[in-house]
Write a protein that holds these residues in place. Structure first.
Motif, PDB file in Angstrom:
ATOM      1  N   PRO A 188     -12.562   4.050  -5.211  1.00  0.00           N
ATOM      2  CA  PRO A 188     -11.105   4.224  -5.321  1.00  0.00           C
ATOM      3  C   PRO A 188     -10.591   5.319  -4.394  1.00  0.00           C
ATOM      4  CG  PRO A 188     -12.212   5.077  -7.275  1.00  0.00           C
ATOM      5  CD  PRO A 188     -13.269   4.396  -6.455  1.00  0.00           C
ATOM      6  N   ILE A 189      -9.547   5.001  -3.645  1.00  0.00           N
ATOM      7  CA  ILE A 189      -8.951   5.950  -2.703  1.00  0.00           C
ATOM      8  C   ILE A 189      -7.650   6.529  -3.261  1.00  0.00           C
ATOM      9  CG2 ILE A 189      -8.083   6.274  -0.366  1.00  0.00           C
ATOM     10  CD1 ILE A 189     -11.093   5.709  -0.550  1.00  0.00           C
ATOM     11  N   THR A 190      -6.710   5.666  -3.626  1.00  0.00           N
ATOM     12  CA  THR A 190      -5.458   6.129  -4.210  1.00  0.00           C
ATOM     13  C   THR A 190      -4.790   4.985  -4.957  1.00  0.00           C
ATOM     14  OG1 THR A 190      -3.346   7.280  -3.774  1.00  0.00           O
ATOM     15  CG2 THR A 190      -3.999   5.581  -2.196  1.00  0.00           C
ATOM     16  N   LEU A 191      -3.950   5.348  -5.919  1.00  0.00           N
ATOM     17  CA  LEU A 191      -3.175   4.372  -6.697  1.00  0.00           C
ATOM     18  C   LEU A 191      -1.697   4.555  -6.386  1.00  0.00           C
ATOM     19  CD1 LEU A 191      -3.139   2.194  -9.015  1.00  0.00           C
ATOM     20  CD2 LEU A 191      -2.711   4.098 -10.574  1.00  0.00           C
ATOM     21  N   VAL A 192      -1.056   3.499  -5.893  1.00  0.00           N
ATOM     22  CA  VAL A 192       0.378   3.531  -5.611  1.00  0.00           C
ATOM     23  C   VAL A 192       1.086   2.900  -6.812  1.00  0.00           C
ATOM     24  CG1 VAL A 192       2.209   2.896  -4.000  1.00  0.00           C
ATOM     25  CG2 VAL A 192      -0.132   3.224  -3.166  1.00  0.00           C
ATOM     26  N   PRO A 193       1.938   3.651  -7.523  1.00  0.00           N
ATOM     27  CA  PRO A 193       2.621   3.082  -8.700  1.00  0.00           C
ATOM     28  C   PRO A 193       3.374   1.806  -8.355  1.00  0.00           C
ATOM     29  CG  PRO A 193       2.946   5.458  -8.601  1.00  0.00           C
ATOM     30  CD  PRO A 193       2.288   5.066  -7.312  1.00  0.00           C
ATOM     31  N   MET A 194       3.414   0.876  -9.287  1.00  0.00           N
ATOM     32  CA  MET A 194       3.974  -0.446  -9.027  1.00  0.00           C
ATOM     33  C   MET A 194       5.436  -0.407  -8.614  1.00  0.00           C
ATOM     34  SD  MET A 194       4.419  -2.023 -12.875  1.00  0.00           S
ATOM     35  CE  MET A 194       5.465  -3.340 -12.268  1.00  0.00           C
ATOM     36  N   VAL A 195       6.208   0.560  -9.117  1.00  0.00           N
ATOM     37  CA  VAL A 195       7.636   0.616  -8.792  1.00  0.00           C
ATOM     38  C   VAL A 195       7.920   1.477  -7.568  1.00  0.00           C
ATOM     39  CG1 VAL A 195       8.316   0.231 -11.192  1.00  0.00           C
ATOM     40  CG2 VAL A 195       8.027   2.575 -10.352  1.00  0.00           C
ATOM     41  N   SER A 196       6.903   2.073  -6.983  1.00  0.00           N
ATOM     42  CA  SER A 196       7.114   3.014  -5.884  1.00  0.00           C
ATOM     43  C   SER A 196       7.864   2.380  -4.724  1.00  0.00           C
ATOM     44  CB  SER A 196       5.763   3.542  -5.390  1.00  0.00           C
ATOM     45  OG  SER A 196       5.918   4.314  -4.218  1.00  0.00           O
ATOM     46  N   ALA A 197       8.760   3.153  -4.133  1.00  0.00           N
ATOM     47  CA  ALA A 197       9.519   2.700  -2.964  1.00  0.00           C
ATOM     48  C   ALA A 197       8.602   2.441  -1.775  1.00  0.00           C
ATOM     49  CB  ALA A 197      10.578   3.735  -2.592  1.00  0.00           C
ATOM     50  N   LYS A 198       7.380   2.986  -1.800  1.00  0.00           N
ATOM     51  CA  LYS A 198       6.426   2.724  -0.728  1.00  0.00           C
ATOM     52  C   LYS A 198       6.125   1.230  -0.601  1.00  0.00           C
ATOM     53  CE  LYS A 198       4.082   7.172  -1.457  1.00  0.00           C
ATOM     54  NZ  LYS A 198       2.806   7.826  -1.828  1.00  0.00           N
ATOM     55  N   LEU A 199       6.276   0.506  -1.711  1.00  0.00           N
ATOM     56  CA  LEU A 199       5.936  -0.913  -1.742  1.00  0.00           C
ATOM     57  C   LEU A 199       7.156  -1.811  -1.606  1.00  0.00           C
ATOM     58  CD1 LEU A 199       3.369  -0.790  -4.702  1.00  0.00           C
ATOM     59  CD2 LEU A 199       2.903  -0.606  -2.245  1.00  0.00           C
ATOM     60  N   SER A 200       8.309  -1.240  -1.258  1.00  0.00           N
ATOM     61  CA  SER A 200       9.549  -2.013  -1.254  1.00  0.00           C
ATOM     62  C   SER A 200       9.609  -3.051  -0.149  1.00  0.00           C
ATOM     63  CB  SER A 200      10.754  -1.076  -1.138  1.00  0.00           C
ATOM     64  OG  SER A 200      10.721  -0.374   0.096  1.00  0.00           O
ATOM     65  N   SER A 201       8.912  -2.806   0.965  1.00  0.00           N
ATOM     66  CA  SER A 201       8.966  -3.744   2.085  1.00  0.00           C
ATOM     67  C   SER A 201       7.585  -3.961   2.696  1.00  0.00           C
ATOM     68  CB  SER A 201       9.941  -3.242   3.155  1.00  0.00           C
ATOM     69  OG  SER A 201       9.985  -4.121   4.261  1.00  0.00           O
ATOM     70  N   ARG A 202       7.083  -2.955   3.404  1.00  0.00           N
ATOM     71  CA  ARG A 202       5.764  -3.040   4.036  1.00  0.00           C
ATOM     72  C   ARG A 202       5.112  -1.672   3.966  1.00  0.00           C
ATOM     73  NH1 ARG A 202       2.844  -6.511   7.125  1.00  0.00           N
ATOM     74  NH2 ARG A 202       1.709  -5.793   8.969  1.00  0.00           N
ATOM     75  N   TYR A 203       3.867  -1.654   3.532  1.00  0.00           N
ATOM     76  CA  TYR A 203       3.126  -0.416   3.281  1.00  0.00           C
ATOM     77  C   TYR A 203       1.846  -0.436   4.095  1.00  0.00           C
ATOM     78  CZ  TYR A 203      -0.015   2.721   0.638  1.00  0.00           C
ATOM     79  OH  TYR A 203      -0.922   3.690   0.259  1.00  0.00           O
ATOM     80  N   SER A 204       1.477   0.722   4.642  1.00  0.00           N
ATOM     81  CA  SER A 204       0.237   0.839   5.393  1.00  0.00           C
ATOM     82  C   SER A 204      -0.492   2.106   4.976  1.00  0.00           C
ATOM     83  CB  SER A 204       0.510   0.871   6.905  1.00  0.00           C
ATOM     84  OG  SER A 204      -0.690   0.999   7.632  1.00  0.00           O
ATOM     85  N   ILE A 205      -1.814   2.044   5.012  1.00  0.00           N
ATOM     86  CA  ILE A 205      -2.615   3.230   4.715  1.00  0.00           C
ATOM     87  C   ILE A 205      -3.769   3.309   5.705  1.00  0.00           C
ATOM     88  CG2 ILE A 205      -3.963   1.987   2.966  1.00  0.00           C
ATOM     89  CD1 ILE A 205      -4.211   4.692   1.473  1.00  0.00           C
ATOM     90  N   LEU A 206      -3.940   4.502   6.280  1.00  0.00           N
ATOM     91  CA  LEU A 206      -5.053   4.786   7.173  1.00  0.00           C
ATOM     92  C   LEU A 206      -6.057   5.624   6.396  1.00  0.00           C
ATOM     93  CD1 LEU A 206      -6.339   4.783  10.047  1.00  0.00           C
ATOM     94  CD2 LEU A 206      -5.138   6.956  10.429  1.00  0.00           C
ATOM     95  N   VAL A 207      -7.256   5.103   6.210  1.00  0.00           N
ATOM     96  CA  VAL A 207      -8.297   5.783   5.444  1.00  0.00           C
ATOM     97  C   VAL A 207      -9.305   6.381   6.412  1.00  0.00           C
ATOM     98  CG1 VAL A 207     -10.128   5.519   3.727  1.00  0.00           C
ATOM     99  CG2 VAL A 207      -7.988   4.240   3.480  1.00  0.00           C
ATOM    100  N   LYS A 208      -9.587   7.685   6.249  1.00  0.00           N
ATOM    101  CA  LYS A 208     -10.604   8.364   7.042  1.00  0.00           C
ATOM    102  C   LYS A 208     -11.798   8.691   6.150  1.00  0.00           C
ATOM    103  CE  LYS A 208      -7.730  10.469  10.632  1.00  0.00           C
ATOM    104  NZ  LYS A 208      -7.426  11.711  11.381  1.00  0.00           N
ATOM    105  N   GLN A 209     -12.994   8.459   6.679  1.00  0.00           N
ATOM    106  CA  GLN A 209     -14.221   8.638   5.897  1.00  0.00           C
ATOM    107  C   GLN A 209     -15.112   9.688   6.554  1.00  0.00           C
ATOM    108  OE1 GLN A 209     -16.398   5.202   4.012  1.00  0.00           O
ATOM    109  NE2 GLN A 209     -17.832   5.615   5.677  1.00  0.00           N
ATOM    110  N   TYR A 210     -15.582  10.651   5.727  1.00  0.00           N
ATOM    111  CA  TYR A 210     -16.444  11.730   6.181  1.00  0.00           C
ATOM    112  C   TYR A 210     -17.782  11.656   5.452  1.00  0.00           C
ATOM    113  CZ  TYR A 210     -11.916  13.688   7.633  1.00  0.00           C
ATOM    114  OH  TYR A 210     -10.675  13.881   8.185  1.00  0.00           O
TER     115      TYR A 210
END
Length: 401
Positions: free
Chosen positions: A223-245
């Motif tokens: 698990p990286i992160t949880l975006v709440p279902m009502v979040s404005a981040k999900l209103s149109s198009r959402y992107s996430i860049l994951v970096k791994q160390y």
């Protein structure tokens, strides 16, 4: 007895409220200002970036105190030295250094304050992260759960840390078709549009996982992160860049303890605060706390996009423009502004201007006037038509698809 109880009932509240004094714990007012070091010596094809700052008092008005004008260098155990440049206050960076994976490296910091104090990290081995197999998401009832899959066929990594940066696109409540320039109302060009914005957010939580107790060095749907279902981040198009160390065991233990101290405190059954010891030291005073842990290695990253249409109906409904509803819910949005009211609503030239400057969004009506056409505009407050008012930028990111 009853009389005595009445007297006590009167006297105790008076005693309680009259003897209160403000107590300020010494931890809040201490003047200690410890160095905080954030970053990784990147041995791959990306830049090496370090952020230097100082701790501040809990009751301080500022939350960040950047450590500026320092001399920051990366050193190898073969005596090679690489200098980082301060690109913004407190942030030091270099282009890809082309470092060897067989050497060991450390960080040296010479501050511009405190008599040019020198801080030096321990030499650390290079631990290169294996590639990220995939980044995906699940849809539990409470939101969009982002995860990462990775594996190390050599079983040498075992300890992982992730960071991420979110980007999402959104629109304002109204698309303003006109712009006010030098007290003239002009048709807005596409380059002047303030309808669509992009906003960013970087991870603030500590995301860790280990396969040390597993037979295979495999991380499945970490698990990286949880975006709440009502979040404005999900209103149109959402992107996430994951970096791994990839981490050493010592680095993993440092980050795990830091996570417990910063994210899991609050109840009597939670882990209690513990002393955090990193691998960076004041060479003149090893007892001085320095916050941070230096690691070295190549970083892997992967980006995904998620469209609102791929999500259940009703997701992404939380909007920063919820107060901008239109008629009939809000009879004042939009309003009609005739030419006689331009100074008041559009130009800010009234003796008693409105609470918000208004933006003309469309033509409502045009009719002849004594000095030429009298154009009435539909108009809304600037915070309903300018997407930048919600914290975003009209500049489309180069990676956006």
């Amino acid at each position: 007895m009853e009389k005595l109880l009445r007297v006590i009932g009167i006297a105790l509240p008076a005693l309680f409220f009259s003897c209160r004094e403000t107590y300020t714990p010494p931890q809040i007012t201490t003047n200690s200002s410890y160095l905080v070091v954030e970053g990784v010596i990147n041995t791959g094809t990306d830049s090496t970036i370090f952020k230097l700052s100082r701790t501040v008092r809990l009751n301080a008005k500022t939350t960040t105190q950047n450590e500026t004008h320092a001399i920051v260098t990366v050193e190898s155990d073969a005596n090679a030295i690489y200098t980082l440049k301060e690109i913004t206050p407190g942030t030091y960076a270099s282009a890809p250094l082309g470092l060897s994976s067989t050497a060991k490296y450390r960080l040296r910091i010479i501050t511009n304050t405190n008599n040019h104090t020198t801080y030096l990290s321990d030499f650390v081995p290079v631990k290169n992260s294996p590639p990220i197999d995939s980044v995906g998401y699940n849809l539990p009832a409470n939101g969009l759960q982002v995860y990462a899959n990775t594996r190390d066929a050599t079983n040498n990594t075992r300890y992982y840390r992730w960071e991420y940066k979110e980007t999402w696109v959104y629109t304002s409540a109204y698309d303003a078709g006109f712009i006010v320039v030098n007290n003239h109302i002009l048709l807005r060009t596409p380059a002047q549009s303030i309808y669509t914005c992009w906003q960013n957010a970087s991870s603030t939580d500590i995301v860790l996982a280990s396969s040390a107790k597993l037979t295979q060095d495999v991380m499945y749907q970490a698990p990286i992160t949880l975006v709440p279902m009502v979040s404005a981040k999900l209103s149109s198009r959402y992107s996430i860049l994951v970096k791994q160390y990839a981490l050493t065991e010592d680095a993993f233990n440092f980050w795990q303890l830091l996570k417990k101290n910063t994210e899991q405190l609050g109840g009597i059954f939670d882990a209690q605060p513990s002393s955090i010891t990193g691998n960076i030291h004041n060479i003149a005073d090893y007892a001085e706390p320095v916050l941070g842990y230096i690691s070295a290695g190549a970083v892997q990253q992967k980006r995904i996009f998620v469209d609102n249409k791929a999500l259940p109906k009703g997701w992404g409904t939380d909007s920063p423009f919820s107060s901008c509803s239109s008629y009939p819910d809000n009879p004042l949005n939009p309003i009609i502004v005739p030419r006689s009211d331009y100074n008041y609503y559009f130009f800010g030239m009234s003796m008693a201007p409105p609470p918000f400057i208004y933006i003309p969004i469309s033509i409502y009506q045009v009719h002849p006037g004594p000095t030429g056409p009298d154009t009435a505009f539909d108009a809304v407050p600037v915070n309903c038509a300018d997407c930048r008012m919600a914290g975003g930028s009209i500049n489309k990111p180069s990676f956006w698809q």
